[in-house]
Motif scaffolding. Sequence first.
Motif, short mmCIF file in Angstrom:
data_model
loop_
_atom_site.label_atom_id
_atom_site.label_comp_id
_atom_site.label_asym_id
_atom_site.label_seq_id
_atom_site.Cartn_x
_atom_site.Cartn_y
_atom_site.Cartn_z
N GLU A 58 0.83 -1.20 0.00
CA GLU A 58 0.00 0.00 0.00
C GLU A 58 0.87 1.25 0.00
OE1 GLU A 58 -3.60 1.89 2.70
OE2 GLU A 58 -3.34 -0.29 2.60
N GLU A 59 2.02 1.18 0.68
CA GLU A 59 2.91 2.33 0.72
C GLU A 59 3.47 2.64 -0.67
OE1 GLU A 59 3.02 -0.25 2.80
OE2 GLU A 59 2.15 0.81 4.54
N GLU A 60 3.86 1.60 -1.41
CA GLU A 60 4.34 1.80 -2.78
C GLU A 60 3.25 2.37 -3.67
OE1 GLU A 60 7.83 -1.53 -3.52
OE2 GLU A 60 5.77 -2.05 -4.02
N LEU A 75 -6.16 0.41 -11.98
CA LEU A 75 -5.50 -0.64 -11.20
C LEU A 75 -5.98 -1.99 -11.72
CD1 LEU A 75 -5.09 1.84 -9.25
CD2 LEU A 75 -5.09 0.18 -7.38
N LYS A 76 -5.04 -2.94 -11.84
CA LYS A 76 -5.40 -4.25 -12.36
C LYS A 76 -4.36 -5.28 -11.95
CE LYS A 76 -5.20 -2.86 -16.70
NZ LYS A 76 -5.13 -2.82 -18.18
N PRO A 77 -4.69 -6.58 -11.99
CA PRO A 77 -3.68 -7.62 -11.76
C PRO A 77 -2.64 -7.61 -12.87
CG PRO A 77 -5.91 -8.50 -11.53
CD PRO A 77 -6.05 -7.13 -12.14
N LEU A 78 -1.44 -8.11 -12.58
CA LEU A 78 -0.37 -8.12 -13.57
C LEU A 78 -0.62 -9.10 -14.70
CD1 LEU A 78 2.98 -7.87 -11.56
CD2 LEU A 78 1.61 -6.06 -12.57
N ASP A 79 -1.24 -10.23 -14.38
CA ASP A 79 -1.40 -11.26 -15.41
C ASP A 79 -2.82 -11.82 -15.43
OD1 ASP A 79 -1.28 -12.58 -13.03
OD2 ASP A 79 0.31 -13.97 -13.59
N VAL A 86 -10.08 -5.28 -12.77
CA VAL A 86 -9.70 -4.00 -13.38
C VAL A 86 -10.59 -2.90 -12.80
CG1 VAL A 86 -9.49 -2.67 -15.51
CG2 VAL A 86 -8.93 -5.12 -15.49
N HIS A 87 -9.96 -1.83 -12.28
CA HIS A 87 -10.71 -0.75 -11.65
C HIS A 87 -10.22 0.61 -12.16
CE1 HIS A 87 -12.56 -3.47 -8.72
NE2 HIS A 87 -11.36 -4.03 -8.59
N PHE A 88 -11.15 1.53 -12.31
CA PHE A 88 -10.86 2.90 -12.73
C PHE A 88 -11.17 3.80 -11.53
CE2 PHE A 88 -11.74 0.39 -16.38
CZ PHE A 88 -10.92 0.85 -17.39
N CYS A 89 -10.16 4.49 -11.04
CA CYS A 89 -10.29 5.22 -9.77
C CYS A 89 -10.09 6.71 -9.98
CB CYS A 89 -9.28 4.69 -8.76
SG CYS A 89 -9.35 2.90 -8.52
N ASP A 90 -10.91 7.52 -9.26
CA ASP A 90 -10.86 8.97 -9.39
C ASP A 90 -10.16 9.66 -8.23
OD1 ASP A 90 -12.24 9.19 -11.87
OD2 ASP A 90 -14.12 8.77 -10.82
N THR A 91 -9.88 8.92 -7.16
CA THR A 91 -9.23 9.52 -5.99
C THR A 91 -8.20 8.56 -5.42
OG1 THR A 91 -10.81 8.62 -4.39
CG2 THR A 91 -11.37 10.74 -5.42
N GLU A 92 -7.30 9.11 -4.61
CA GLU A 92 -6.30 8.27 -3.94
C GLU A 92 -6.98 7.27 -3.01
OE1 GLU A 92 -3.16 8.94 -0.37
OE2 GLU A 92 -2.81 10.21 -2.15
N GLU A 93 -7.97 7.73 -2.27
CA GLU A 93 -8.68 6.85 -1.34
C GLU A 93 -9.31 5.67 -2.06
OE1 GLU A 93 -12.23 7.10 2.06
OE2 GLU A 93 -11.81 8.80 0.76
N ASP A 94 -9.95 5.95 -3.17
CA ASP A 94 -10.59 4.89 -3.95
C ASP A 94 -9.55 3.93 -4.51
OD1 ASP A 94 -12.56 3.43 -5.32
OD2 ASP A 94 -12.41 4.70 -7.09
N ALA A 95 -8.43 4.46 -5.02
CA ALA A 95 -7.39 3.63 -5.59
C ALA A 95 -6.78 2.70 -4.54
CB ALA A 95 -6.31 4.50 -6.22
N LEU A 96 -6.54 3.22 -3.34
CA LEU A 96 -5.96 2.38 -2.29
C LEU A 96 -6.93 1.30 -1.84
CD1 LEU A 96 -4.15 5.11 -0.16
CD2 LEU A 96 -3.10 3.43 -1.69
N GLU A 97 -8.21 1.63 -1.81
CA GLU A 97 -9.21 0.62 -1.47
C GLU A 97 -9.23 -0.50 -2.50
OE1 GLU A 97 -14.07 0.15 -1.11
OE2 GLU A 97 -13.16 2.15 -1.16
N LEU A 103 -4.76 -7.09 -4.29
CA LEU A 103 -3.58 -7.78 -3.77
C LEU A 103 -3.99 -9.03 -2.98
CD1 LEU A 103 -0.47 -7.38 -3.68
CD2 LEU A 103 -0.79 -6.42 -1.39
N HIS A 104 -3.35 -10.14 -3.32
CA HIS A 104 -3.55 -11.44 -2.68
C HIS A 104 -4.92 -12.07 -2.98
CE1 HIS A 104 0.20 -10.66 -0.80
NE2 HIS A 104 -0.27 -9.79 0.09
N ALA A 105 -5.71 -11.42 -3.81
CA ALA A 105 -6.97 -12.04 -4.24
C ALA A 105 -6.68 -13.04 -5.35
CB ALA A 105 -7.94 -10.97 -4.74
N TYR A 106 -7.58 -13.98 -5.54
CA TYR A 106 -7.43 -14.94 -6.63
C TYR A 106 -7.81 -14.28 -7.95
CZ TYR A 106 -6.80 -18.83 -3.40
OH TYR A 106 -6.30 -19.67 -2.44
N ASN A 107 -6.97 -14.50 -8.98
CA ASN A 107 -7.33 -13.99 -10.29
C ASN A 107 -8.13 -15.04 -11.06
OD1 ASN A 107 -5.49 -15.83 -11.50
ND2 ASN A 107 -3.83 -14.35 -11.40
#
Length: 237
Positions: A58-60, A75-79, A86-97, A103-107
Motif C-alpha cells: 500500500e505504501e508503494e 488498477l489491475k492484476p499483472l497477469d 480491473v478498476h478505474f479510480c478517481d481519488t487516492e482513497e478509492d485507488a488504495l481501497e 492484492l492477494h486475491a485470486y485472479n
Amino acid sequence: MIAGSELGVEYADLLSERLCLPGNPSRSSRNRRDKFLMTRALENARVPAIRAQAVESEEECRAVLRAWNRYPIVLKPLDGAASQGVHFCDTEEDALEKFRGILHAYNVFGSTNQSVLVQQFARGTEYIVNTVSRHGEHVLTDMWRYSKIPIGNLGNAYNYATLVRHPSEHEKKIIDYAFSVLTALDFKFGPSHTEIMDTPEDGPLLIETGARPMGGYFPPEVLERALGHYIVDLALS
C-alpha cells in the motif's frame, strides 16, 4: 503448438522448445504475460507505451499515486484476463481501497495476485488487432474498432464492435504500431490478440497483448461468416 488461453502461453513456449516445434522463445515468455514487463519491453525497444508501475504494498501504491497525481487511474492484476480485477479510480482513497481488494486475491486463473499494476488512464478509441506471426514477420488477420459506454468508476461497458474491413491511412498506422509491439515482445510464431487505445494526444498505445487467438466471447460461427477464416488455421498454414 498454440496456446488457447493466457494460462497456456508459457507452457506452449516451453513445450515448443522441448518438442523442437516453431514457437515463441521461453526466455521472453513473461513479457507476453506480465503487463508490467510488457510495458518495460516496449520502453526498452523505444515503442510508445502507457505509463505503468507494479507495486507490492500500500505504501508503494500511495507513493506512485502521489508522484503521478493524475486521475482517473487504472488498477489491475499483472497477469489477469477478462477484465477481472480491473478498476478505474478517481481519488487516492478509492485507488488504495481497490489496491487492497486486488492484492492477494485470486485472479481468473486461480493464482493469487502478488503485485498490482498501476496504469495511466488512456482516453481514445479502442482497437483490436489480430495477427499471425511466422519467423518474426507479422500479418494482419482482422481488425476491430470498439464502441464503449462509460459506467462511472467501473470503466466502460462494451457497446458494439465494428469489423474494420478497409483501414484508413490513420488506422494503417495503428496496425504498424501493433507490429512494432509484437516485435518488441519477441513474437516469432503463432496468433496474437492485441488491444490498443488510439489516443488524441499520444497516438496508439498498447493496453495489452496476448500470445493466443482472440477470446471466446465472439462465437466462432460469427467470426467465420464475417472473416471467412479461423485464425488458428491461418497460424498453422
